[in-house]
Write a protein that holds these residues in place. Sequence first.
Motif, PDB file in Angstrom:
ATOM      1  N   GLY A 262     -28.293  32.000 100.739  1.00  0.00           N
ATOM      2  CA  GLY A 262     -27.736  31.890  99.801  1.00  0.00           C
ATOM      3  C   GLY A 262     -28.000  29.892  99.534  1.00  0.00           C
ATOM      4  N   PRO A 263     -27.726  29.543  98.274  1.00  0.00           N
ATOM      5  CA  PRO A 263     -26.864  27.925  97.872  1.00  0.00           C
ATOM      6  C   PRO A 263     -26.517  27.621  99.194  1.00  0.00           C
ATOM      7  CG  PRO A 263     -24.978  28.982  97.182  1.00  0.00           C
ATOM      8  CD  PRO A 263     -25.445  29.850  97.667  1.00  0.00           C
ATOM      9  N   ARG A 264     -25.912  27.449 100.004  1.00  0.00           N
ATOM     10  CA  ARG A 264     -25.342  27.047 101.152  1.00  0.00           C
ATOM     11  C   ARG A 264     -26.101  26.169 101.953  1.00  0.00           C
ATOM     12  NH1 ARG A 264     -19.147  27.556 101.299  1.00  0.00           N
ATOM     13  NH2 ARG A 264     -18.562  27.442  98.909  1.00  0.00           N
ATOM     14  N   SER A 265     -27.419  26.631 101.722  1.00  0.00           N
ATOM     15  CA  SER A 265     -28.540  27.001 102.917  1.00  0.00           C
ATOM     16  C   SER A 265     -29.154  24.892 102.335  1.00  0.00           C
ATOM     17  CB  SER A 265     -30.013  27.845 102.789  1.00  0.00           C
ATOM     18  OG  SER A 265     -30.326  27.748 101.699  1.00  0.00           O
ATOM     19  N   LEU A 266     -28.851  24.401 101.828  1.00  0.00           N
ATOM     20  CA  LEU A 266     -29.328  23.695 100.806  1.00  0.00           C
ATOM     21  C   LEU A 266     -28.277  22.355 100.651  1.00  0.00           C
ATOM     22  CD1 LEU A 266     -31.363  24.037  97.296  1.00  0.00           C
ATOM     23  CD2 LEU A 266     -32.350  23.624  99.640  1.00  0.00           C
ATOM     24  N   GLY A 267     -28.209  21.638 101.499  1.00  0.00           N
ATOM     25  CA  GLY A 267     -27.416  20.102 101.940  1.00  0.00           C
ATOM     26  C   GLY A 267     -27.201  19.524 100.307  1.00  0.00           C
ATOM     27  N   PRO A 268     -26.635  18.714 100.029  1.00  0.00           N
ATOM     28  CA  PRO A 268     -27.063  18.073  98.807  1.00  0.00           C
ATOM     29  C   PRO A 268     -27.767  17.365  98.501  1.00  0.00           C
ATOM     30  CG  PRO A 268     -24.806  17.427 100.403  1.00  0.00           C
ATOM     31  CD  PRO A 268     -25.568  18.037 101.511  1.00  0.00           C
ATOM     32  N   GLU A 269     -28.668  16.392  99.462  1.00  0.00           N
ATOM     33  CA  GLU A 269     -29.881  15.461  98.744  1.00  0.00           C
ATOM     34  C   GLU A 269     -30.290  16.659  98.402  1.00  0.00           C
ATOM     35  OE1 GLU A 269     -30.336  13.538 102.346  1.00  0.00           O
ATOM     36  OE2 GLU A 269     -29.466  11.895 101.791  1.00  0.00           O
ATOM     37  N   SER A 270     -30.755  17.736  99.046  1.00  0.00           N
ATOM     38  CA  SER A 270     -32.176  18.574  98.977  1.00  0.00           C
ATOM     39  C   SER A 270     -31.221  19.404  96.845  1.00  0.00           C
ATOM     40  CB  SER A 270     -31.988  20.196  99.551  1.00  0.00           C
ATOM     41  OG  SER A 270     -32.820  18.721 100.860  1.00  0.00           O
TER      42      SER A 270
ATOM     43  N   VAL B  24     -31.761   8.703  99.210  1.00  0.00           N
ATOM     44  CA  VAL B  24     -32.772   9.411  99.627  1.00  0.00           C
ATOM     45  C   VAL B  24     -33.557  10.363  98.334  1.00  0.00           C
ATOM     46  CG1 VAL B  24     -33.187  11.171 101.316  1.00  0.00           C
ATOM     47  CG2 VAL B  24     -32.046   9.200 101.645  1.00  0.00           C
ATOM     48  N   GLU B  25     -32.293  11.220  97.626  1.00  0.00           N
ATOM     49  CA  GLU B  25     -32.435  12.175  96.832  1.00  0.00           C
ATOM     50  C   GLU B  25     -32.740  11.709  95.777  1.00  0.00           C
ATOM     51  OE1 GLU B  25     -28.390  10.603  96.034  1.00  0.00           O
ATOM     52  OE2 GLU B  25     -29.950  11.542  97.949  1.00  0.00           O
ATOM     53  N   ARG B  26     -32.691  10.405  95.128  1.00  0.00           N
ATOM     54  CA  ARG B  26     -33.167  10.125  93.594  1.00  0.00           C
ATOM     55  C   ARG B  26     -34.748   9.263  94.020  1.00  0.00           C
ATOM     56  NH1 ARG B  26     -29.908   9.637  90.021  1.00  0.00           N
ATOM     57  NH2 ARG B  26     -27.732   9.952  89.740  1.00  0.00           N
ATOM     58  N   GLU B  27     -35.102   8.689  95.502  1.00  0.00           N
ATOM     59  CA  GLU B  27     -36.240   8.431  95.684  1.00  0.00           C
ATOM     60  C   GLU B  27     -37.405   9.343  96.125  1.00  0.00           C
ATOM     61  OE1 GLU B  27     -37.571   5.539  95.801  1.00  0.00           O
ATOM     62  OE2 GLU B  27     -35.166   4.588  95.808  1.00  0.00           O
ATOM     63  N   VAL B  28     -37.024  10.891  96.620  1.00  0.00           N
ATOM     64  CA  VAL B  28     -38.407  11.856  96.410  1.00  0.00           C
ATOM     65  C   VAL B  28     -37.994  12.308  94.715  1.00  0.00           C
ATOM     66  CG1 VAL B  28     -37.724  14.334  97.240  1.00  0.00           C
ATOM     67  CG2 VAL B  28     -37.077  12.792  98.994  1.00  0.00           C
ATOM     68  N   VAL B  29     -37.030  12.147  93.825  1.00  0.00           N
ATOM     69  CA  VAL B  29     -37.722  12.907  92.576  1.00  0.00           C
ATOM     70  C   VAL B  29     -38.613  11.654  92.152  1.00  0.00           C
ATOM     71  CG1 VAL B  29     -36.694  13.054  90.557  1.00  0.00           C
ATOM     72  CG2 VAL B  29     -35.375  13.973  92.560  1.00  0.00           C
ATOM     73  N   ALA B  30     -38.555  10.574  92.759  1.00  0.00           N
ATOM     74  CA  ALA B  30     -39.445   9.748  91.618  1.00  0.00           C
ATOM     75  C   ALA B  30     -40.301   9.970  91.863  1.00  0.00           C
ATOM     76  CB  ALA B  30     -38.604   7.920  91.973  1.00  0.00           C
ATOM     77  N   ALA B  31     -40.538   9.708  93.641  1.00  0.00           N
ATOM     78  CA  ALA B  31     -42.064  10.090  93.608  1.00  0.00           C
ATOM     79  C   ALA B  31     -42.532  11.223  93.622  1.00  0.00           C
ATOM     80  CB  ALA B  31     -41.677   9.857  95.674  1.00  0.00           C
ATOM     81  N   ALA B  32     -41.773  12.213  94.085  1.00  0.00           N
ATOM     82  CA  ALA B  32     -42.629  13.608  92.697  1.00  0.00           C
ATOM     83  C   ALA B  32     -43.147  13.565  90.788  1.00  0.00           C
ATOM     84  CB  ALA B  32     -41.847  14.859  93.083  1.00  0.00           C
ATOM     85  N   GLU B  33     -42.804  12.243  90.238  1.00  0.00           N
ATOM     86  CA  GLU B  33     -42.963  12.424  89.344  1.00  0.00           C
ATOM     87  C   GLU B  33     -44.673  12.207  89.153  1.00  0.00           C
ATOM     88  OE1 GLU B  33     -42.353   9.502  85.416  1.00  0.00           O
ATOM     89  OE2 GLU B  33     -42.441   8.583  87.133  1.00  0.00           O
ATOM     90  N   GLY B  34     -45.611  13.198  88.847  1.00  0.00           N
ATOM     91  CA  GLY B  34     -46.588  13.372  88.014  1.00  0.00           C
ATOM     92  C   GLY B  34     -47.446  13.664  89.646  1.00  0.00           C
ATOM     93  N   ALA B  35     -46.518  14.769  90.642  1.00  0.00           N
ATOM     94  CA  ALA B  35     -47.297  15.548  91.129  1.00  0.00           C
ATOM     95  C   ALA B  35     -47.472  16.806  90.269  1.00  0.00           C
ATOM     96  CB  ALA B  35     -46.019  15.691  92.603  1.00  0.00           C
ATOM     97  N   GLY B  36     -47.944  17.738  90.812  1.00  0.00           N
ATOM     98  CA  GLY B  36     -48.360  18.800  90.871  1.00  0.00           C
ATOM     99  C   GLY B  36     -47.480  19.769  91.547  1.00  0.00           C
ATOM    100  N   LEU B  37     -47.304  19.343  93.201  1.00  0.00           N
ATOM    101  CA  LEU B  37     -45.987  20.418  93.924  1.00  0.00           C
ATOM    102  C   LEU B  37     -45.784  19.497  94.767  1.00  0.00           C
ATOM    103  CD1 LEU B  37     -44.841  23.317  94.580  1.00  0.00           C
ATOM    104  CD2 LEU B  37     -46.900  23.255  96.419  1.00  0.00           C
TER     105      LEU B  37
END
Length: 162
Positions: free
Chosen positions: A122-130, A96-109
């Motif tokens: 705090g930082p624990r409000s993000l799970g590992p993938e996020s 999941v995390e790698r697919e999201v990063v790949a899909a965001a390539e070239g995006a403005g946001l």
Amino acid sequence: MTTVVWIAEGTWPACVDAARALAPEPAGIVLLHVTAPDVPGAACGAYAGLLGRGRPERDPGARLERAAAASAAELLDAAAARLGRPCSRLERTGRVEREVVAAAEGAGLLVLARDGDRNRLGPRSLGPESRFVVDHAPCPVLLVWPEPAPDVGTIPPPPRRP
């Protein structure tokens, strides 16, 4: 400018609302859903190893893949309806995390929601993938709370000095 909105179970409405409110009207919006491949694969392996030698027609992996695809389509349909403006949909399968990063390539946001401990700041409000996505995104990131943010008093105290 293209805005990619990560549609994840449980947090997607806040992401869609943020994109609707903040993405400029002429901007293209891509609703992204990623399905992790591990559940169908595990079911297939367990069945083959324990029960299904010689009976591939009973393999639950294919049924789980179809159910995951139907669930993703339903989420994307609901997100598109909530967005209320033209958008495209992108379904991916993989880590999941790698697919999201790949899909965001070239995006403005890239818009995503906090998916960890949402009871305190705090930082624990993000799970590992996020966390991975925030750390590796190839574009600006808009990180939203899926519900009202906790009070500032929930910030952890500073560490004590010896």
